[in-house]
Design an enzyme around this catalytic site. Structure first.
Site, PDB file in Angstrom:
ATOM      1  N   GLU A  32       0.844  -1.204   0.000  1.00 21.94           N
ATOM      2  CA  GLU A  32       0.000   0.000   0.000  1.00 21.94           C
ATOM      3  C   GLU A  32       0.877   1.251   0.000  1.00 21.94           C
ATOM      4  OE1 GLU A  32      -2.589   1.598  -0.322  1.00 21.94           O
ATOM      5  OE2 GLU A  32      -4.368   0.382   0.018  1.00 21.94           O
TER       6      GLU A  32
ATOM      7  N   ASN B 106      -4.708   3.783   6.992  1.00 27.00           N
ATOM      8  CA  ASN B 106      -4.905   3.074   5.728  1.00 27.00           C
ATOM      9  C   ASN B 106      -4.511   3.969   4.555  1.00 27.00           C
ATOM     10  OD1 ASN B 106      -5.703   0.637   4.371  1.00 27.00           O
ATOM     11  ND2 ASN B 106      -7.518   1.716   3.639  1.00 27.00           N
TER      12      ASN B 106
ATOM     13  N   ASP C 283     -10.337   0.466  -4.451  1.00 25.95           N
ATOM     14  CA  ASP C 283      -9.268   0.618  -3.461  1.00 25.95           C
ATOM     15  C   ASP C 283      -8.595   1.976  -3.687  1.00 25.95           C
ATOM     16  OD1 ASP C 283      -6.956   0.026  -1.702  1.00 25.95           O
ATOM     17  OD2 ASP C 283      -7.688  -2.022  -1.783  1.00 25.95           O
TER      18      ASP C 283
END
Length: 300
Positions: free
Chosen positions: A21, A106, A202
């Site tokens: 990520e 996140n 995403d």
């Protein structure tokens, strides 16, 4: 009909990221970075010679933003930390959810004003415990709450529009912003509704034309949306769980995409967790540095 393009690119890394990520690139230093969130690792790579370093962090982390030649900002479980680029020392800038051990950072991105939008979520993706925060010069403002997996944070080039999604809900939201601060300037509205479609929206990035590039987790594709919301192209990737794109290279001619190996088996999905780069032809755009404090006044 949406054109689908077979992957024509390269592999940046064959390391299997459990949850790759937070990709990014700094044209000033020619440095690429990305995270393996659940393994608490930060990856650095020189874009020109592909020299690579892997740094182990004390907490899960997911987003990095340059600050100046001496500092980077890293979003970790207990807050935002400055990282000394010379020695790697971490210093707390501002705490975020430090009293909530069940959450972690996140998705996130720096607005054209220099403000950081950073999201949090439950470590087990617990429903409704996530949020999105706006941080500028150390001041923290919660702007969205009650989310499960906040993703797709990105901004129009003029800074007047912000985008985000709660992945399980599948609706990309559009919010008017104050371009000078990156703070909300109106109510969000549904921009793209993918609630009934397979896969999950995403991470995303906005290019220089205001088009949105979104990694579709579970579908193995990078979706290209026009600024009016139309899906105009789809790029096939050799891994089923892409997580986030970012422009890389000093001319921005490449787009990197991180992926996740979680819930996969190497013998069944050999490319899961790899990090890829492909040419899209998009007009590139890089995030600005995070504005940590008021700039010093000009002196002759």
């Amino acid at each position: 009909m949406t054109a689908e393009t077979v992957f024509e690119g390269r592999i940046l890394s064959t390391d299997r990221m459990a949850l790759g990520e937070g990709p990014g690139y700094d044209p000033e230093t020619d440095l690429i970075w990305w995270f393996d969130i659940t393994n608490c690792r930060l990856n650095f790579m020189n874009a020109s010679n592909r020299d690579r370093r892997i740094i182990t962090l004390p907490e899960m982390a997911s987003v990095l933003a340059p600050v100046d030649e001496k500092r980077q900002l890293i979003a970790m479980e207990t807050g935002l930390y400055f990282r000394d680029t010379a020695h790697g020392a971490l210093t707390l800038h501002v705490a975020i959810e430090e009293d909530r051990p069940e959450t972690r950072p996140n998705d996130g991105r720096v607005h054209p004003s220099g403000a950081l939008w950073i999201s949090t979520m439950g470590k087990e993706a617990e429903e409704g415990v996530g949020a999105i925060y706006h941080v500028l010069k150390g001041e923290v403002t919660k702007i969205v709450e009650g989310m499960t997996i906040p993703n797709a944070i990105c901004f129009s080039p003029d800074g007047e529009t912000g985008y985000y999604v709660d992945t399980p809900v599948g609706k990309l939201m559009r919010m008017p912003l104050d371009p000078e601060t990156g703070l909300p300037d109106g109510d969000p509205e549904v921009f793209i509704d993918n609630a009934e479609k397979p896969g999950g929206m995403d991470g995303a990035v906005c290019d220089g034309d205001g088009h949105i590039w979104n990694a579709r987790y579970g579908m193995g594709v990078l979706d290209h949306y026009h600024s009016d919301g139309r899906l105009i192209a789809r790029y096939q990737l050799p891994a089923r769980q892409p997580t986030c794109p970012a422009f890389i290279g000093k001319d921005g001619g490449w787009m990197m995409v991180t992926t996740a190996a979680q819930n996969t088996r190497p013998e069944e999905e050999p490319n899961a967790g790899f990090t890829f780069a492909l040419v899209t032809g998009a007009r590139p755009r890089f995030d600005p540095p995070y504005l940590a404090e008021e700039p010093l006044p000009f002196r002759r």
